[in-house]
Design a protein around this motif. Structure first.
Motif, mmCIF file in Angstrom:
data_model
loop_
_atom_site.group_PDB
_atom_site.id
_atom_site.type_symbol
_atom_site.label_atom_id
_atom_site.label_comp_id
_atom_site.label_asym_id
_atom_site.label_seq_id
_atom_site.Cartn_x
_atom_site.Cartn_y
_atom_site.Cartn_z
ATOM 1 N N THR A 106 72.700 11.354 60.364
ATOM 2 C CA THR A 106 72.673 12.801 60.585
ATOM 3 C C THR A 106 71.518 13.431 59.802
ATOM 4 O O THR A 106 70.804 14.293 60.328
ATOM 5 C CB THR A 106 74.022 13.427 60.161
ATOM 6 O OG1 THR A 106 75.052 12.796 60.917
ATOM 7 C CG2 THR A 106 74.054 14.914 60.415
ATOM 8 N N ASP A 159 75.065 14.760 67.810
ATOM 9 C CA ASP A 159 75.452 13.958 66.653
ATOM 10 C C ASP A 159 76.778 13.250 66.919
ATOM 11 O O ASP A 159 77.704 13.849 67.452
ATOM 12 C CB ASP A 159 75.585 14.904 65.453
ATOM 13 C CG ASP A 159 75.685 14.167 64.128
ATOM 14 O OD1 ASP A 159 74.959 13.173 63.937
ATOM 15 O OD2 ASP A 159 76.486 14.595 63.277
ATOM 16 N N ASP A 160 76.838 11.998 66.509
ATOM 17 C CA ASP A 160 78.079 11.217 66.604
ATOM 18 C C ASP A 160 78.553 10.977 68.032
ATOM 19 O O ASP A 160 79.731 11.178 68.336
ATOM 20 C CB ASP A 160 79.207 11.905 65.816
ATOM 21 C CG ASP A 160 79.258 11.400 64.396
ATOM 22 O OD1 ASP A 160 78.825 10.246 64.172
ATOM 23 O OD2 ASP A 160 79.729 12.146 63.517
HETATM 24 MG MG LIG Z 1 76.688 11.673 60.544
#
Ligand SMILES: [Mg+2]
Ligand SMILES: Nc1ncnc2c1ncn2[C@@H]1O[C@H](COP(=O)(O)OP(=O)(O)O)[C@@H](O)[C@H]1O
Length: 246
Positions: A106, A159-160
């Motif tokens: 991240t 993200d993710d």
């Molecule tokens: Mg992360």
């Protein structure tokens, strides 16, 4: 640069923007007509980058911390910032992955966003996949526009990916629509994930598209977060012991 945006009131033709300036407080609302070139600070404010990473730059991302050969990864990431126009021309983004939590996925994605905002002054948006799923569910006023801005932003961080729970069809469809749109419009996306793209537990059509528009960036399996926490704990204790001795 005026500081953080505190409040934006949108009206036809433009917006009244109130800033929060350090050591000064709130400003009078400024009139900003639509179509005015946005400043770096404003782009940053609108990017939804998590607060802890808002001001992180690519220089702060330590590659040497992994104790592994990461030359290729570093080259790809540098190419992305230097040749972003070429990535845009091809509609290509990055797929940043590592099975370990806290390894810097991240953070790297956010450092890249900041770098792109600084260098190219374009719109950038950050959203985690679980938050994107919540946003799609949200029927309140404004959520539709927010979703549109995620579809259309020049650079998106998802993200993710793969962290969405349950294999619900509507979630799969929502992600397919987003990824497919970005691919068709040649809009680069940076994905971060705990899993290899090929092993994502998602609709095959979505996985195919992700693979076809991304360059892989493998982050070593090391929890830098945990290592940094252990180090600062050690320094804290050492500080106490030194103080006692003195
Ligand atoms: Mg992360
Ligand atoms: N390469 C790095 N250089 C500097 N700090 C890092 C690096 N990788 C991770 N960190 C630290 O670890 C924390 C967790 O990283 P994060 O990007 O959230 O991990 P992930 O997304 O892989 O779970 C960051 O906030 C940062 O403090």
């Amino acid at each position: 640069m005026l500081g953080l945006i505190k409040f934006v009131q949108r009206v036809p033709g433009g917006s009244f923007v109130t800033y929060d300036v350090e050591h000064y407080g709130e400003t009078q609302p400024f009139w900003i007509p639509d179509g005015t070139v946005m400043g770096t600070e404003e782009r940053r404010n609108q990017s939804m980058i998590p607060p802890e990473y808002v001001y992180k730059t690519a220089k702060e991302f330590q590659w040497d911390i992994y104790g592994e050969n990461v030359k290729l990864q570093k080259q790809i990431v540098n190419a992305f910032t230097v040749n972003f126009r070429e990535f845009e021309r091809q509609g290509r983004g990055l797929y940043i992955y590592s099975g370990t939590k806290g390894s810097g996925k991240t953070m790297l994605a956010c450092c890249l966003c900041n770098e792109i905002i600084e260098r190219y002054g374009i719109s950038v948006k950050f959203i985690s996949v679980p938050d994107f799923v919540e946003l799609i569910k949200d029927k309140r006023e404004g959520s539709r526009e927010k979703t549109d801005s995620i579809y259309q932003t020049r650079l998106l961080v998802l993200d993710d990916i793969g962290a969405q729970t349950g294999k619900q069809e509507w979630i799969d469809n929502a992600l397919f629509r987003l990824v497919d749109y970005r691919k068709r419009e040649f809009l680069p996306t940076i994905f971060t994930s705990n899993s290899d793209a090929e092993k994502l537990k998602m609709d095959d059509r979505t996985v195919d598209r992700i693979v076809s528009i991304s360059t892989d960036v493998k982050i070593p399996e090391r929890s830098i977060r945990r290592e940094k926490a252990a180090e600062s704990n050690r320094m804290f204790i050492q500080g106490l012991l030194d103080a006692e001795k003195a």
